[in-house]
Write a protein that holds these residues in place. Structure first.
Motif, PDB file in Angstrom:
ATOM      1  N   TRP A 411      32.214  66.076  61.998  1.00 24.50           N
ATOM      2  CA  TRP A 411      31.981  65.160  63.105  1.00 24.50           C
ATOM      3  C   TRP A 411      30.563  64.605  63.022  1.00 24.50           C
ATOM      4  N   THR A 412      30.401  63.455  63.613  1.00 29.59           N
ATOM      5  CA  THR A 412      29.076  62.842  63.646  1.00 29.59           C
ATOM      6  C   THR A 412      28.334  63.337  64.875  1.00 29.59           C
ATOM      7  N   THR A 413      27.061  63.045  64.937  1.00 28.29           N
ATOM      8  CA  THR A 413      26.273  63.482  66.089  1.00 28.29           C
ATOM      9  C   THR A 413      26.422  62.539  67.276  1.00 28.29           C
ATOM     10  N   ASP A 414      27.211  61.482  67.102  1.00 26.68           N
ATOM     11  CA  ASP A 414      27.524  60.636  68.257  1.00 26.68           C
ATOM     12  C   ASP A 414      28.493  61.370  69.174  1.00 26.68           C
ATOM     13  N   GLY A 415      28.436  61.065  70.462  1.00 27.45           N
ATOM     14  CA  GLY A 415      29.343  61.705  71.413  1.00 27.45           C
ATOM     15  C   GLY A 415      28.908  63.115  71.756  1.00 27.45           C
ATOM     16  N   THR A 416      29.858  63.924  72.267  1.00 26.81           N
ATOM     17  CA  THR A 416      29.565  65.282  72.727  1.00 26.81           C
ATOM     18  C   THR A 416      30.388  66.287  71.932  1.00 26.81           C
ATOM     19  N   HIS A 417      29.726  67.380  71.492  1.00 21.22           N
ATOM     20  CA  HIS A 417      30.376  68.430  70.710  1.00 21.22           C
ATOM     21  C   HIS A 417      29.800  69.770  71.178  1.00 21.22           C
ATOM     22  N   VAL A 418      30.682  70.724  71.522  1.00 18.18           N
ATOM     23  CA  VAL A 418      30.242  71.977  72.141  1.00 18.18           C
ATOM     24  C   VAL A 418      30.993  73.152  71.530  1.00 18.18           C
ATOM     25  N   VAL A 419      30.277  74.256  71.289  1.00 14.62           N
ATOM     26  CA  VAL A 419      30.916  75.518  70.944  1.00 14.62           C
ATOM     27  C   VAL A 419      30.323  76.614  71.830  1.00 14.62           C
ATOM     28  N   TYR A 420      31.196  77.500  72.314  1.00 10.37           N
ATOM     29  CA  TYR A 420      30.788  78.652  73.121  1.00 10.37           C
ATOM     30  C   TYR A 420      31.183  79.922  72.370  1.00 10.37           C
ATOM     31  N   VAL A 421      30.256  80.892  72.308  1.00  8.09           N
ATOM     32  CA  VAL A 421      30.528  82.163  71.639  1.00  8.09           C
ATOM     33  C   VAL A 421      29.991  83.304  72.483  1.00  8.09           C
ATOM     34  N   SER A 422      30.819  84.344  72.641  1.00  7.76           N
ATOM     35  CA  SER A 422      30.371  85.626  73.191  1.00  7.76           C
ATOM     36  C   SER A 422      30.411  86.626  72.045  1.00  7.76           C
ATOM     37  N   GLN A 423      29.264  87.253  71.750  1.00  6.71           N
ATOM     38  CA  GLN A 423      29.186  88.052  70.531  1.00  6.71           C
ATOM     39  C   GLN A 423      28.107  89.123  70.640  1.00  6.71           C
ATOM     40  N   THR A 438      25.550  82.233  64.489  1.00  4.89           N
ATOM     41  CA  THR A 438      26.136  80.974  64.961  1.00  4.89           C
ATOM     42  C   THR A 438      25.319  79.831  64.385  1.00  4.89           C
ATOM     43  N   GLN A 439      25.984  78.767  63.933  1.00  3.75           N
ATOM     44  CA  GLN A 439      25.216  77.664  63.357  1.00  3.75           C
ATOM     45  C   GLN A 439      25.966  76.344  63.438  1.00  3.75           C
ATOM     46  N   ILE A 440      25.174  75.271  63.381  1.00  7.85           N
ATOM     47  CA  ILE A 440      25.692  73.931  63.134  1.00  7.85           C
ATOM     48  C   ILE A 440      25.272  73.577  61.723  1.00  7.85           C
ATOM     49  N   HIS A 441      26.242  73.345  60.886  1.00 10.34           N
ATOM     50  CA  HIS A 441      25.952  72.941  59.518  1.00 10.34           C
ATOM     51  C   HIS A 441      25.924  71.425  59.468  1.00 10.34           C
ATOM     52  N   GLY A 442      24.942  70.891  58.789  1.00  8.77           N
ATOM     53  CA  GLY A 442      24.759  69.452  58.798  1.00  8.77           C
ATOM     54  C   GLY A 442      24.992  68.806  57.453  1.00  8.77           C
ATOM     55  N   ASP A 443      24.303  67.737  57.213  1.00  8.55           N
ATOM     56  CA  ASP A 443      24.488  66.882  56.048  1.00  8.55           C
ATOM     57  C   ASP A 443      23.473  67.277  54.984  1.00  8.55           C
ATOM     58  N   ILE A 528      14.836  68.646  75.025  1.00  9.47           N
ATOM     59  CA  ILE A 528      15.608  68.248  73.847  1.00  9.47           C
ATOM     60  C   ILE A 528      15.090  69.035  72.644  1.00  9.47           C
ATOM     61  N   LEU A 529      15.962  69.777  72.026  1.00 10.39           N
ATOM     62  CA  LEU A 529      15.543  70.581  70.889  1.00 10.39           C
ATOM     63  C   LEU A 529      15.448  69.750  69.620  1.00 10.39           C
ATOM     64  N   MET A 530      16.411  68.896  69.395  1.00 12.20           N
ATOM     65  CA  MET A 530      16.396  68.050  68.206  1.00 12.20           C
ATOM     66  C   MET A 530      17.034  66.713  68.554  1.00 12.20           C
ATOM     67  N   ASP A 531      16.602  65.676  67.862  1.00 10.89           N
ATOM     68  CA  ASP A 531      17.201  64.350  68.031  1.00 10.89           C
ATOM     69  C   ASP A 531      17.419  63.795  66.630  1.00 10.89           C
ATOM     70  N   LEU A 532      18.619  64.071  66.088  1.00  9.22           N
ATOM     71  CA  LEU A 532      18.914  63.739  64.704  1.00  9.22           C
ATOM     72  C   LEU A 532      20.205  62.947  64.610  1.00  9.22           C
ATOM     73  N   ASP A 533      20.288  62.130  63.584  1.00  9.88           N
ATOM     74  CA  ASP A 533      21.468  61.313  63.369  1.00  9.88           C
ATOM     75  C   ASP A 533      22.010  61.605  61.974  1.00  9.88           C
ATOM     76  N   TYR A 534      23.157  62.290  61.891  1.00 16.79           N
ATOM     77  CA  TYR A 534      23.807  62.546  60.616  1.00 16.79           C
ATOM     78  C   TYR A 534      25.302  62.656  60.864  1.00 16.79           C
ATOM     79  N   ASP A 535      26.106  62.593  59.811  1.00 20.41           N
ATOM     80  CA  ASP A 535      27.540  62.415  60.001  1.00 20.41           C
ATOM     81  C   ASP A 535      28.409  63.448  59.282  1.00 20.41           C
ATOM     82  N   GLN A 536      27.835  64.615  58.950  1.00 20.28           N
ATOM     83  CA  GLN A 536      28.620  65.661  58.285  1.00 20.28           C
ATOM     84  C   GLN A 536      28.406  66.993  58.988  1.00 20.28           C
TER      85      GLN A 536
END
Length: 578
Positions: A411-423, A438-443, A528-536
């Motif tokens: 998914w791209t960074t446009d729009g809203t994307h959420v993950v919730y984890v209890s661990q 837990t991670q978001i893997h990018g481009d 805001i922690l990060m403001d990045l634009d990538y699509d992978q």
């Protein structure tokens, strides 16, 4: 169920000529022999929807470039070997009902190149990629759970790497009722016109889940010798939508031909006939009947013109099930643990990847805890570990897939994307005590492959950001204790990356309500922690160690040198795509 057929010697010589051309040379394989028989047996593999089926690798229907040899594996016999890239084995496959099935492959290898893909017709089911097992006759069992489609097809095993042996394959049904329809007969009541004896051949044996069809196995019905036209039937609890009836015949040498001319009836609770058809062929080993989706509560099989005893191996009545949940393999994870197990695939420390988490079994890298409320992801640091491509470290980790589980999710960074984890992070490697949970893997091309990760180093729990190849960290805790239950939310909104962390159990309700205000981990006072634009982009959850035997030496074989994370709850959402 495995039925045999024969290929005459002329065909065998052609196959053996092919095998001689594509030979895998190794001095350790000196026990090779070719069976110069007048007839050569191959397998027609008919899987069961209720029990495991094992067949020998050498019972192939066709092949290219392989040979057989004596095996020292338990049970003896022979195995298939001399396998090079591009070689294959094919088996005639019959699947009575679509659904999830586990494949166990018995393999051995002295190389790290042993790998293959397996297919149902032209559909790739999954891949197997094993590190060296320690020798050509050092055998291990490796498992994959995949979805099979009902009907007749070809099972193909295609070598994508050479230098390995295979002895046998087992196919076990995992979740047929939830992915297709339920076998209603299993909970029904069986009756027949007469009993062969008080202690054998009873009507209930055709609804015991055993389709093997051998009288000696004690799971075949048998009416008494009479001059009447015998019958068998099963009564269901109530009128139910019936889609298919599968009749399994005997498979021993005695009496399968007796079932050759018979009627099949379906009645409803008012005793009204809603389906009738005559069949003159002999099921070999089964007959699949499409009823046209009728509503009924009784299925009856009756001889039409042969006054001989009636024998059946099994009768399955498939219809629409209700209230069925999808288990995650034999792990039996509670159904509310995650919103959709198809949305995740699991990667193991040996580099193997399963198609999805659905149907996955307990194993040393992934299992359900004793309380049955969490998934344990364990990654031992061993000298024979493998890794995934472009990675130096071992993992037992989930990777996001599309909702249907067909392909990897991006998914791209446009729009809203959420993950919730209890661990809870419960164990760190002892040589290099780092672990990502837990991670978001990018481009990768944009230099932000590890866009945002939750990392524990010793007792220091922090968020690590790798934007534009510049790493920055935000400390969450300096004294994290192993086993501490915590919640985390990763959220991306139009390129802005947020992280929320809690140990008081409040984040799940925040996630459900769509607002987690007050739990934002701030970066230098900014919201805001990060403001990045990538699509992978994609989410990854579980246990990605920052340690590997290749760089740490022999001491990494210490049994206490492993990473471990327990995941208790997991949800992913892409609201803008819904």
């Amino acid at each position: 169920m495995k039925m045999k057929k024969t290929i005459k010697l002329m065909s065998v010589r052609v196959l053996l000529l092919s095998a001689a051309i594509f030979t895998y040379n190794c001095s350790e394989k000196e026990n090779f022999y070719e069976e110069n028989l007048e007839e050569f047996s191959v397998a027609e593999v008919t899987v069961s929807t209720t029990s495991a089926l094992t067949f020998q690798a050498e019972d192939f229907d066709s092949m290219s470039g392989v040979k057989t040899e004596t095996t020292s594996d338990s049970g003896g016999g022979i195995n298939v070997g001399w396998i090079d890239t591009g070689d294959y084995l094919e088996y005639d496959l019959t699947v009575p009902a679509s659904g999830s099935y586990k494949f166990d492959f018995r393999v051995a290898s002295s190389t790290n190149t042993s790998k293959f893909d397996f297919y149902q017709d032209d559909t790739k089911l999954s891949n197997v990629n094993k590190a060296a097992t320690g020798g050509w006759q050092t055998w291990v069992t490796t498992s994959k759970t995949v979805n099979l489609v009902a009907g007749s097809s070809t099972l193909k095993i295609l070598a994508t790497g050479g230098g390995w042996n295979i002895n046998w394959i087992t196919i076990t049904p995992v979740d047929i009722a939830a992915t297709a329809s339920a076998n209603l007969a299993l909970s029904g009541e069986a009756e027949q016109s007469s009993d062969y004896s008080a202690n054998s051949g009873g009507a209930e044996l055709a609804i015991d889940g055993d389709t093997t069809g051998k009288w000696s196995g004690g799971s075949v019905t048998h009416t008494n010798d009479t001059s009447e036209l015998d019958w068998w039937q099963v009564r269901l609890d109530a009128d139910t939508t019936i889609e298919e009836v599968v009749i399994w015949n005997r498979t021993d040498s005695c009496c399968s031909s007796r079932l050759s001319n018979f009627d099949v009836f379906v009645y409803n609770s008012s005793n009204t006939l809603v389906f009738k058809e005559t069949y003159t062929e002999t099921p070999s080993p089964n007959l699949v009947i499409n009823t046209g989706t009728v509503s009924g509560n009784r299925v009856r099989i009756k001889q039409k013109d042969t006054a001989t005893p009636l024998s059946l191996a099994e009768v399955q009545v498939f219809g629409t099930s209700s209230g069925t949940t999808t288990p995650i393999g034999n792990a039996s994870i509670p159904s509310d643990l995650m919103d959709n197990c198809n949305q995740w695939k699991i990667t193991y420390p040996d580099g193997e990847e399963d198609k999805t988490l659905c149907g996955e079994d307990n194993n040393e890298y992934f299992y359900v805890n004793d309380e049955k409320n969490g998934m344990v992801f364990r990654a031992p640091i061993r000298s024979n570990n493998g890794t995934t491509p472009n990675s130096d470290y071992v993992r037992s980790e989930l990777r996001e897939r599309t909702e249907d589980g067909d392909v990897d999710k991006y998914w791209t960074t446009d729009g809203t994307h959420v993950v919730y984890v209890s661990q809870a992070i419960t164990h760190l490697p002892i040589v290099k005590n780092h672990l990502v949970a837990t991670q978001i893997h990018g481009d990768k091309e944009a230099g932000i492959d590890d866009a945002m990760v939750l990392r524990l180093e010793g007792s220091h729990l922090f968020l690590s950001f790798n934007g534009n190849k510049l790493r920055s960290d935000v400390t969450i805790k300096t004294n994290y204790s192993l086993g501490t239950l915590h919640e985390v939310i990763f959220e991306v909104v139009d390129g802005k990356h947020y992280v929320y962390y809690s140990e008081d159990g409040t984040l799940k309700s925040k996630y459900a309500s769509g607002s987690a205000d007050g739990y934002l981990v701030k970066d230098s006072g900014s919201s805001i922690l990060m403001d990045l634009d990538y699509d992978q982009s994609y989410f990854k959850i579980g246990n990605y160690t920052q340690s590997n035997a290749d760089e740490e030496g022999d001491e990494t074989d210490d049994p206490n040198n492993y990473g471990e994370v327990v995941v208790y709850d997991l949800y992913v959402s892409h609201p803008d795509e819904e």
